[in-house]
Write a protein that holds these residues in place. Structure first.
Motif, PDB file in Angstrom:
ATOM      1  N   THR A 235       0.819  -1.219   0.000  1.00 25.63           N
ATOM      2  CA  THR A 235       0.000   0.000   0.000  1.00 25.63           C
ATOM      3  C   THR A 235       0.851   1.266   0.000  1.00 25.63           C
ATOM      4  O   THR A 235       0.342   2.347  -0.326  1.00 25.63           O
ATOM      5  CB  THR A 235      -0.917   0.003   1.237  1.00 25.63           C
ATOM      6  OG1 THR A 235      -0.116  -0.135   2.422  1.00 25.63           O
ATOM      7  CG2 THR A 235      -1.923  -1.133   1.165  1.00 25.63           C
ATOM      8  N   GLU A 236       2.121   1.156   0.350  1.00 27.34           N
ATOM      9  CA  GLU A 236       2.980   2.343   0.389  1.00 27.34           C
ATOM     10  C   GLU A 236       3.656   2.624  -0.940  1.00 27.34           C
ATOM     11  O   GLU A 236       4.290   3.666  -1.103  1.00 27.34           O
ATOM     12  CB  GLU A 236       4.050   2.151   1.470  1.00 27.34           C
ATOM     13  CG  GLU A 236       3.469   1.965   2.861  1.00 27.34           C
ATOM     14  CD  GLU A 236       4.552   1.676   3.892  1.00 27.34           C
ATOM     15  OE1 GLU A 236       5.736   1.610   3.476  1.00 27.34           O
ATOM     16  OE2 GLU A 236       4.216   1.517   5.086  1.00 27.34           O
ATOM     17  N   ARG A 237       3.554   1.719  -1.896  1.00 23.17           N
ATOM     18  CA  ARG A 237       4.207   1.910  -3.190  1.00 23.17           C
ATOM     19  C   ARG A 237       3.415   2.896  -4.036  1.00 23.17           C
ATOM     20  O   ARG A 237       2.222   2.728  -4.258  1.00 23.17           O
ATOM     21  CB  ARG A 237       4.339   0.576  -3.930  1.00 23.17           C
ATOM     22  CG  ARG A 237       5.273  -0.416  -3.236  1.00 23.17           C
ATOM     23  CD  ARG A 237       5.278  -1.741  -3.992  1.00 23.17           C
ATOM     24  NE  ARG A 237       6.222  -2.672  -3.397  1.00 23.17           N
ATOM     25  CZ  ARG A 237       7.486  -2.790  -3.774  1.00 23.17           C
ATOM     26  NH1 ARG A 237       7.954  -2.017  -4.763  1.00 23.17           N
ATOM     27  NH2 ARG A 237       8.287  -3.651  -3.191  1.00 23.17           N
ATOM     28  N   GLN A 238       4.081   3.937  -4.501  1.00 25.55           N
ATOM     29  CA  GLN A 238       3.462   4.952  -5.341  1.00 25.55           C
ATOM     30  C   GLN A 238       4.039   4.835  -6.753  1.00 25.55           C
ATOM     31  O   GLN A 238       4.927   5.585  -7.151  1.00 25.55           O
ATOM     32  CB  GLN A 238       3.711   6.357  -4.762  1.00 25.55           C
ATOM     33  CG  GLN A 238       3.209   6.547  -3.349  1.00 25.55           C
ATOM     34  CD  GLN A 238       1.693   6.457  -3.264  1.00 25.55           C
ATOM     35  OE1 GLN A 238       0.976   6.846  -4.184  1.00 25.55           O
ATOM     36  NE2 GLN A 238       1.201   5.931  -2.135  1.00 25.55           N
ATOM     37  N   VAL A 239       3.541   3.854  -7.498  1.00 30.02           N
ATOM     38  CA  VAL A 239       4.035   3.610  -8.849  1.00 30.02           C
ATOM     39  C   VAL A 239       2.845   3.412  -9.772  1.00 30.02           C
ATOM     40  O   VAL A 239       1.697   3.329  -9.332  1.00 30.02           O
ATOM     41  CB  VAL A 239       4.958   2.372  -8.902  1.00 30.02           C
ATOM     42  CG1 VAL A 239       6.232   2.610  -8.096  1.00 30.02           C
ATOM     43  CG2 VAL A 239       4.227   1.136  -8.384  1.00 30.02           C
ATOM     44  N   THR A 240       3.153   3.339 -11.069  1.00 27.39           N
ATOM     45  CA  THR A 240       2.136   3.098 -12.086  1.00 27.39           C
ATOM     46  C   THR A 240       2.474   1.804 -12.822  1.00 27.39           C
ATOM     47  O   THR A 240       3.623   1.635 -13.251  1.00 27.39           O
ATOM     48  CB  THR A 240       2.075   4.261 -13.078  1.00 27.39           C
ATOM     49  OG1 THR A 240       1.803   5.474 -12.358  1.00 27.39           O
ATOM     50  CG2 THR A 240       0.990   4.038 -14.114  1.00 27.39           C
ATOM     51  N   PRO A 241       1.519   0.882 -12.966  1.00 26.01           N
ATOM     52  CA  PRO A 241       0.139   0.932 -12.463  1.00 26.01           C
ATOM     53  C   PRO A 241       0.072   0.757 -10.951  1.00 26.01           C
ATOM     54  O   PRO A 241       0.996   0.222 -10.343  1.00 26.01           O
ATOM     55  CB  PRO A 241      -0.533  -0.233 -13.179  1.00 26.01           C
ATOM     56  CG  PRO A 241       0.569  -1.202 -13.426  1.00 26.01           C
ATOM     57  CD  PRO A 241       1.786  -0.374 -13.705  1.00 26.01           C
ATOM     58  N   ASP A 242      -1.038   1.209 -10.388  1.00 27.59           N
ATOM     59  CA  ASP A 242      -1.227   1.148  -8.945  1.00 27.59           C
ATOM     60  C   ASP A 242      -1.181  -0.311  -8.482  1.00 27.59           C
ATOM     61  O   ASP A 242      -2.045  -1.123  -8.855  1.00 27.59           O
ATOM     62  CB  ASP A 242      -2.571   1.771  -8.587  1.00 27.59           C
ATOM     63  CG  ASP A 242      -2.811   1.787  -7.083  1.00 27.59           C
ATOM     64  OD1 ASP A 242      -1.868   1.468  -6.339  1.00 27.59           O
ATOM     65  OD2 ASP A 242      -3.939   2.107  -6.670  1.00 27.59           O
ATOM     66  N   PRO A 243      -0.192  -0.702  -7.673  1.00 32.20           N
ATOM     67  CA  PRO A 243      -0.086  -2.118  -7.272  1.00 32.20           C
ATOM     68  C   PRO A 243      -1.265  -2.591  -6.436  1.00 32.20           C
ATOM     69  O   PRO A 243      -1.653  -3.760  -6.506  1.00 32.20           O
ATOM     70  CB  PRO A 243       1.222  -2.163  -6.489  1.00 32.20           C
ATOM     71  CG  PRO A 243       1.463  -0.767  -6.035  1.00 32.20           C
ATOM     72  CD  PRO A 243       0.890   0.112  -7.099  1.00 32.20           C
ATOM     73  N   VAL A 244      -1.858  -1.708  -5.624  1.00 34.36           N
ATOM     74  CA  VAL A 244      -3.006  -2.110  -4.808  1.00 34.36           C
ATOM     75  C   VAL A 244      -4.196  -2.446  -5.711  1.00 34.36           C
ATOM     76  O   VAL A 244      -4.879  -3.463  -5.518  1.00 34.36           O
ATOM     77  CB  VAL A 244      -3.369  -0.999  -3.812  1.00 34.36           C
ATOM     78  CG1 VAL A 244      -4.652  -1.354  -3.062  1.00 34.36           C
ATOM     79  CG2 VAL A 244      -2.227  -0.768  -2.832  1.00 34.36           C
ATOM     80  N   ARG A 245      -4.424  -1.607  -6.710  1.00 39.72           N
ATOM     81  CA  ARG A 245      -5.555  -1.858  -7.618  1.00 39.72           C
ATOM     82  C   ARG A 245      -5.362  -3.155  -8.392  1.00 39.72           C
ATOM     83  O   ARG A 245      -6.265  -4.003  -8.450  1.00 39.72           O
ATOM     84  CB  ARG A 245      -5.705  -0.687  -8.579  1.00 39.72           C
ATOM     85  CG  ARG A 245      -6.813  -0.888  -9.620  1.00 39.72           C
ATOM     86  CD  ARG A 245      -6.880   0.267 -10.590  1.00 39.72           C
ATOM     87  NE  ARG A 245      -5.647   0.412 -11.345  1.00 39.72           N
ATOM     88  CZ  ARG A 245      -5.331  -0.329 -12.423  1.00 39.72           C
ATOM     89  NH1 ARG A 245      -6.155  -1.275 -12.846  1.00 39.72           N
ATOM     90  NH2 ARG A 245      -4.189  -0.130 -13.055  1.00 39.72           N
ATOM     91  N   VAL A 246      -4.197  -3.331  -9.000  1.00 43.45           N
ATOM     92  CA  VAL A 246      -3.968  -4.529  -9.816  1.00 43.45           C
ATOM     93  C   VAL A 246      -3.984  -5.788  -8.948  1.00 43.45           C
ATOM     94  O   VAL A 246      -4.558  -6.815  -9.330  1.00 43.45           O
ATOM     95  CB  VAL A 246      -2.638  -4.404 -10.580  1.00 43.45           C
ATOM     96  CG1 VAL A 246      -2.362  -5.675 -11.388  1.00 43.45           C
ATOM     97  CG2 VAL A 246      -2.660  -3.193 -11.497  1.00 43.45           C
ATOM     98  N   ALA A 247      -3.344  -5.723  -7.766  1.00 45.32           N
ATOM     99  CA  ALA A 247      -3.331  -6.883  -6.888  1.00 45.32           C
ATOM    100  C   ALA A 247      -4.745  -7.229  -6.417  1.00 45.32           C
ATOM    101  O   ALA A 247      -5.112  -8.413  -6.329  1.00 45.32           O
ATOM    102  CB  ALA A 247      -2.427  -6.626  -5.691  1.00 45.32           C
TER     103      ALA A 247
END
Length: 524
Positions: free
Chosen positions: A305-317
């Motif tokens: 949840t702390e990763r601020q990258v694209t694509p959003d890892p929370v959304r994809v996971a």
């Protein structure tokens, strides 16, 4: 960008080409402005009905039935038991009796009926009081037949509450609007449960499903109603927004879990989730989570949840874990999802609707004879190709499959000189795999007309009754409309279905709809 050329230095042919290109750009801008206006109206809660030109491709490529144009309608066969009555006439003296002449009349009897039950009461030796039970199906002071009529009129008949109340009171029923609303939405757990069973059985037995959505109103705010179904069932679910995560949540069919399995990990890799995150989710236990709160805690513990990258890892996971839950419950096992190219539906084995693809060409605005000619030529090629796809579905062969793939490229790689049309053709060619999914799965339809027909009842309900005010009212509306559509597809009378579930003594027995769907899904 180079400066524009001086118009006075251009030849007539160049000027005409420049004007045609500008007209095409203006048409695209008009479409963009119209789309923005519709979106603005939707956000403000205003009604906006898009103007969609009819395609005609499906009807034009369907062979016309050959029959005797002078043939009349067949004999009417009654669907209920026939009651026989003898009508007598005063004949003059000396007449000879010649038997009877049959004449059949269908009629309907609607009347109020009030029964006062005198319930026996007994006092047992141990001091308990026993009271004779009310007839099955009685709820409060209303019987099962009245409840069946109310549900039939409101959901299948699309009668508003006010008009239904006026009908009942005119017939002679003493009922208030509040009591009527209770009959419509309270204590409907059995129907809600069966609606969920229908979705689970449909997703488990389906070779394909088609999906669509439409606007809805709930608690005074804009919402979205999603349709899922095929030839055996229809199901509706209203949510606050439309995105891929919401669609995947609906595909879980009432389950709330998140699962990290092979299907989930494959989804994450296909949608660009970093290998490090995928390995974290694959290597750490647990792999199954009861609800969203447990899943979010797991993501936080892994630091995702702390990763601020694209694509959003929370959304994809999260989407991957939802897709894993769908697979874990045995839903959509290699089934094809057919949609109108809305992005939220693009999951798993995905196919596109040909009617929507052709409609894009049909809707292009033309300004010159050359553009109109190019448009009609491409539409003619698409109609011809569509007819051959329908023939392939009936008799699929490897030779015809290769030929259709080659023809697809010849149609959609061509350049017509009509800028907007060429861009559209390139876009459709990029969707080749989804448009030609039927070559690998001849059992799937080429369009989503079934979904559009199913969801029309939700559109009608929205127009005549507005929105829902409670979550229970929303769920009941979706469930009963879905059960009605499912009964029609299974050849079951919705009137008989309601009577069987409500305990009407004269109603015939109706099996669980989920069992009927499973039987239809089994190979012969």
């Amino acid at each position: 960008m180079p400066p524009p050329a001086d118009p006075s230095s251009l030849s007539r042919a160049d000027l005409e080409a420049e004007v045609a290109a500008l007209r095409g750009e203006v048409a695209e801008l008009k479409q963009l402005i119209a789309a923005l206006r519709d979106e603005n109206a939707r956000l403000k809660g205003l009604k906006a009905r898009p103007v969609i030109k009819p395609s005609g491709m499906e009807d034009a490529t369907t062979p016309k039935r050959r029959g005797n144009p002078g043939r009349r309608r067949g004999k009417v066969v009654p669907r209920v038991a026939v009651e026989t009555q003898v009508l007598r006439v005063a004949a003059p003296p000396g007449s000879q009796f010649k038997g009877y002449e049959a004449y059949q009349v269908q009629d309907l009897e609607i009347r109020a009926r009030v029964v006062r039950y005198r319930r026996e009461r007994w006092l047992t030796p141990d001091g308990r009081t026993i009271v004779a039970p009310l007839p099955e199906g009685t709820r409060g002071h209303f019987g099962a037949e009245l409840r069946r009529w109310v549900l039939m009129q409101y959901h299948q008949g699309q009668v508003t509450v006010e008009r239904l109340l006026a009908q009942l009171q005119a017939i002679g029923i003493s009922i208030s609007k509040r009591a009527l609303m209770r009959l419509l939405i309270e204590r409907q757990d059995e129907f809600l449960s069966e609606d969920r069973e229908v979705l689970q059985a449909g997703l488990a037995a389906a070779d394909w499903i088609s999906v669509d959505d439409t606007g809805a109103r709930h608690r005074g705010a804009n919402a979205v109603c999603t349709q899922i179904g095929n030839d055996s069932f229809a199901w509706f679910g209203t949510t606050g927004s439309k995105n891929r995560q919401t669609f995947l949540e609906l595909l879980r069919a009432g389950h709330t879990d998140y699962v990290v399995n092979d299907a989930a990990l494959e989804y994450m890799r296909e949608h660009g989730l970093s290998g490090l995150v995928v390995r974290q989710l694959a290597e750490h236990e647990p792999r199954q989570f009861a609800d969203q709160a447990a899943w979010q805690r797991h993501l936080a513990q892994l630091g995702i949840t702390e990763r601020q990258v694209t694509p959003d890892p929370v959304r994809v996971a999260t989407e991957g874990a939802l897709w894993g839950a769908v697979a874990a419950h045995g839903f959509l096992n290699e089934a094809v999802i057919i949609s109108d190219d809305a992005g939220q539906f693009n999951v798993g084995e995905h196919a596109l609707c040909w009617i929507h693809a052709e409609r894009l060409v049909h809707q292009l605005e033309t300004f010159t004879d050359q553009q109109r000619t190019a448009q009609q030529q491409v539409r003619g090629l698409m109609w011809w190709f569509y007819a051959d796809l329908k023939a392939y579905r009936a008799v699929p062969t490897a030779c015809r499959r290769s030929e259709l793939q080659a023809r697809f490229d010849r149609i959609f790689v061509r350049r017509t000189g009509f800028v907007s049309l060429d861009r559209l053709l390139a876009r459709l060619h990029a969707n080749k795999a989804e448009l030609l999914k039927v070559l690998d799965h001849p059992e799937i339809p080429l369009h989503t007309n079934g979904s559009e027909n199913d969801i029309r009842c939700q559109v009608t309900k929205r127009q005549v009754s507005g929105g829902t005010k409670t979550d229970l009212g929303r769920d009941c509306r979706d469930a009963f409309l879905g059960l009605d559509k499912t009964c029609r597809k299974l050849g079951i009378s919705f009137w008989n279905y309601l009577g069987a579930r409500l305990g009407v003594p004269s109603a015939p027995a109706v099996p669980r709809l989920a069992e009927v769907i499973r039987c239809r899904g089994q190979p012969a």
